[in-house]
Design a protein around this motif. Structure first.
Motif, PDB file in Angstrom:
ATOM      1  N   GLU A  74      -8.282 -11.070   2.521  1.00 23.19           N
ATOM      2  CA  GLU A  74      -9.234 -10.183   1.846  1.00 23.19           C
ATOM      3  C   GLU A  74      -9.290  -8.794   2.482  1.00 23.19           C
ATOM      4  N   GLU A  75      -8.866  -8.673   3.739  1.00 23.67           N
ATOM      5  CA  GLU A  75      -8.822  -7.361   4.395  1.00 23.67           C
ATOM      6  C   GLU A  75      -7.553  -6.602   4.056  1.00 23.67           C
ATOM      7  N   ALA A  76      -6.480  -7.336   3.767  1.00 20.61           N
ATOM      8  CA  ALA A  76      -5.175  -6.704   3.574  1.00 20.61           C
ATOM      9  C   ALA A  76      -4.891  -6.334   2.124  1.00 20.61           C
ATOM     10  N   ILE A  77      -5.202  -7.240   1.207  1.00 18.04           N
ATOM     11  CA  ILE A  77      -4.833  -7.018  -0.191  1.00 18.04           C
ATOM     12  C   ILE A  77      -5.536  -5.774  -0.735  1.00 18.04           C
ATOM     13  N   GLY A  78      -4.744  -4.899  -1.328  1.00 13.15           N
ATOM     14  CA  GLY A  78      -5.253  -3.635  -1.856  1.00 13.15           C
ATOM     15  C   GLY A  78      -4.997  -2.451  -0.945  1.00 13.15           C
ATOM     16  N   ARG A  79      -4.721  -2.704   0.354  1.00 15.22           N
ATOM     17  CA  ARG A  79      -4.404  -1.608   1.273  1.00 15.22           C
ATOM     18  C   ARG A  79      -2.963  -1.145   1.068  1.00 15.22           C
ATOM     19  N   HIS A  80      -2.710   0.108   1.458  1.00 15.95           N
ATOM     20  CA  HIS A  80      -1.335   0.594   1.443  1.00 15.95           C
ATOM     21  C   HIS A  80      -0.626   0.069   2.680  1.00 15.95           C
ATOM     22  N   PHE A  81       0.638  -0.341   2.523  1.00  8.33           N
ATOM     23  CA  PHE A  81       1.334  -1.003   3.631  1.00  8.33           C
ATOM     24  C   PHE A  81       1.603  -0.075   4.806  1.00  8.33           C
ATOM     25  N   SER A  82       1.412   1.239   4.653  1.00  8.86           N
ATOM     26  CA  SER A  82       1.601   2.182   5.760  1.00  8.86           C
ATOM     27  C   SER A  82       0.602   1.949   6.890  1.00  8.86           C
ATOM     28  N   VAL A  83      -0.454   1.155   6.633  1.00  7.92           N
ATOM     29  CA  VAL A  83      -1.426   0.851   7.679  1.00  7.92           C
ATOM     30  C   VAL A  83      -0.777   0.120   8.849  1.00  7.92           C
ATOM     31  N   PHE A  84       0.403  -0.476   8.635  1.00  4.49           N
ATOM     32  CA  PHE A  84       1.079  -1.225   9.694  1.00  4.49           C
ATOM     33  C   PHE A  84       2.008  -0.353  10.526  1.00  4.49           C
ATOM     34  N   TYR A  85       2.127   0.928  10.184  1.00  3.56           N
ATOM     35  CA  TYR A  85       3.056   1.803  10.887  1.00  3.56           C
ATOM     36  C   TYR A  85       2.312   2.650  11.924  1.00  3.56           C
ATOM     37  N   PRO A  86       2.957   2.987  13.057  1.00  2.00           N
ATOM     38  CA  PRO A  86       2.328   3.880  14.035  1.00  2.00           C
ATOM     39  C   PRO A  86       2.026   5.238  13.416  1.00  2.00           C
ATOM     40  N   PRO A  87       1.030   5.950  13.953  1.00  5.32           N
ATOM     41  CA  PRO A  87       0.642   7.239  13.365  1.00  5.32           C
ATOM     42  C   PRO A  87       1.798   8.223  13.246  1.00  5.32           C
ATOM     43  N   GLU A  88       2.703   8.247  14.245  1.00  2.65           N
ATOM     44  CA  GLU A  88       3.803   9.201  14.185  1.00  2.65           C
ATOM     45  C   GLU A  88       4.763   8.891  13.036  1.00  2.65           C
ATOM     46  N   ASP A  89       4.943   7.603  12.702  1.00  4.82           N
ATOM     47  CA  ASP A  89       5.796   7.242  11.571  1.00  4.82           C
ATOM     48  C   ASP A  89       5.134   7.589  10.246  1.00  4.82           C
ATOM     49  N   VAL A  90       3.814   7.396  10.172  1.00  2.00           N
ATOM     50  CA  VAL A  90       3.086   7.761   8.956  1.00  2.00           C
ATOM     51  C   VAL A  90       3.169   9.266   8.733  1.00  2.00           C
ATOM     52  N   ALA A  91       2.988  10.027   9.821  1.00  2.00           N
ATOM     53  CA  ALA A  91       3.032  11.492   9.704  1.00  2.00           C
ATOM     54  C   ALA A  91       4.404  11.983   9.251  1.00  2.00           C
ATOM     55  N   SER A  92       5.467  11.281   9.650  1.00  2.00           N
ATOM     56  CA  SER A  92       6.814  11.704   9.266  1.00  2.00           C
ATOM     57  C   SER A  92       7.230  11.198   7.886  1.00  2.00           C
ATOM     58  N   GLY A  93       6.371  10.373   7.246  1.00  2.00           N
ATOM     59  CA  GLY A  93       6.678   9.874   5.913  1.00  2.00           C
ATOM     60  C   GLY A  93       7.622   8.687   5.883  1.00  2.00           C
ATOM     61  N   LYS A  94       7.755   7.966   6.998  1.00  2.00           N
ATOM     62  CA  LYS A  94       8.703   6.845   7.062  1.00  2.00           C
ATOM     63  C   LYS A  94       8.401   5.736   6.055  1.00  2.00           C
ATOM     64  N   PRO A  95       7.134   5.298   5.869  1.00  2.00           N
ATOM     65  CA  PRO A  95       6.895   4.214   4.896  1.00  2.00           C
ATOM     66  C   PRO A  95       7.411   4.547   3.498  1.00  2.00           C
TER      67      PRO A  95
END
Length: 380
Positions: A74-95
């Protein structure tokens, strides 16, 4: 089988009933097969297996995903999967790039750091498969993640680079010790002798000249104090004799008094890390505490050590002014210290990050591998 006609009690026809045994049997078998597959996926605990919609939002969740990533369904469903990536990967657009690659090539496989619900990281093998319907329209993605931290740590421990790192750490510490001894036994002693001569001259000279000599003597005394602080930072007592916790405790006693800080040292270590890992952890903590003393304007600092993923997870948290500007806007002296900490952690095969908010303190967090070994070199 032909249709059968049904009659009521008076003999009047009430309708017809037909049995299509073959069709019903096949449909039931298909439903049972789908249910068995669903139960299989849901029950797997060694792999995180889940679906994403075309935008990358989580659409399903299995027991392995909850175990590895820490989120309930119930915590995971509906979230974007980028939540599992480190901040630096999210900032670089890796997901987003990974989804695009999966669409173009059909699948993508990657290894790298991922983030659990509690903020800790693990080394993951990830496979993303693009799912298309019969008309070729993208319906979403299948994602399978495996926690490879233990394997990666064991491989690094047996790797030649690990042995080279050990030699490097010991060579650096020997050089630090040599410099500290030379400064203590030569430079400081010479300056103490100079100070004594200045004091003797001040006692023999007339008033106005005596005052100048005493000022010079005060400058020499201040330099001696700074050099003694340098020798302590180069080779603090304790870590060689009592291990990591005792070494950090002794260092905190010293620097907290100088900086007017109160401190708390929390430790939950299953075993003492290897000597090279202990030195690496100590040096990163040392640099973090130097930054606290110089820049944080803090009143208290907490250092915590926890065994995690065959390594040590460390947090150095202060209650100071926090981070009020981007890291690339920091002064050269501040930025150099951050680079030094990160490079030490990454050289050891770990990771490092810093986070905080203006007025809410700063936390330096890092993890380094720290395997213990049996007599035959097998990770315990």
């Amino acid at each position: 089988m032909p249709d059968a006609e049904f009659f009521d009690e008076s003999g009047r026809p009430r309708g017809f009933g037909g049995v299509r045994t073959g069709w019903n049997t096949a449909e039931q078998a298909l439903r049972e097969s789908e249910e068995r597959f669903r139960l299989l996926v849901q029950s797997v605990v060694d792999y995180a297996i889940f679906m994403l919609d075309p935008a990358g939002r989580i659409a399903s969740w299995n027991a392995g995903a909850q175990r590895i990533k820490g989120y309930a369904a119930e915590e995971a469903i509906g979230r974007h999967f980028s939540v599992f990536y480190p901040p630096e990967d999210v900032a670089s657009g890796k997901p987003g790039r990974e989804l695009e690659t999966a669409v173009v090539e059909g699948r993508l496989e990657d290894e790298g750091w991922r983030v659990r619900k509690d903020g800790t990281r693990f080394w993951a093998n990830v496979v993303i498969t693009a799912l298309f319907d019969e008309s070729g329209r993208l319906r979403g993605f299948g994602k399978v993640t495996r926690d490879m931290t233990e394997r990666r740590t064991a491989e690094r421990a047996l790797d030649e680079r690990g042995r080279l790192l050990s030699h490097l750490v010991h060579a650096q510490e020997l050089e630090r010790r040599r410099i500290a001894w030379n400064v203590h036994d030569d430079t400081i002693q010479s300056m103490v002798a100079v100070g004594m001569r200045l004091q003797l001259m001040a006692d023999r000279l007339p008033g106005e000249h005596a005052a100048a000599m005493r000022r010079l003597n005060d400058a020499v005394d201040a330099s001696i104090t700074r050099l003694r602080g340098l020798t302590f930072r180069l080779h603090p007592p304790g870590i060689d004799r009592g291990g990591l916790v005792e070494g950090l405790s002794g260092y905190l006693d010293q620097v907290s008094g100088e900086a007017g800080l109160t401190y708390e040292l929390q430790h939950d270590l299953v075993r003492e890390p290897s000597p090279e890992a202990a030195i690496m952890i100590f040096r990163i903590c040392q640099e973090a505490l130097v930054n606290v003393g110089k820049h944080a304007r803090a009143k208290a600092v907490t250092v915590s050590l926890t065994s995690a993923d065959h390594g040590v997870l460390v947090r150095v948290a202060d209650d100071g002014v926090g981070i009020d500007r981007p890291l690339d806007a920091l002064s050269p002296s501040e930025h150099f210290g951050l680079i030094d900490m990160r490079e030490r952690a990454e050289t050891a095969g770990g990771w490092w990050r810093i986070h905080g908010r203006p007025g809410a303190g700063t936390t330096v967090e890092f993890w380094v591998p720290a395997l213990a070994y049996g007599e035959e070199g097998i990770p315990l």
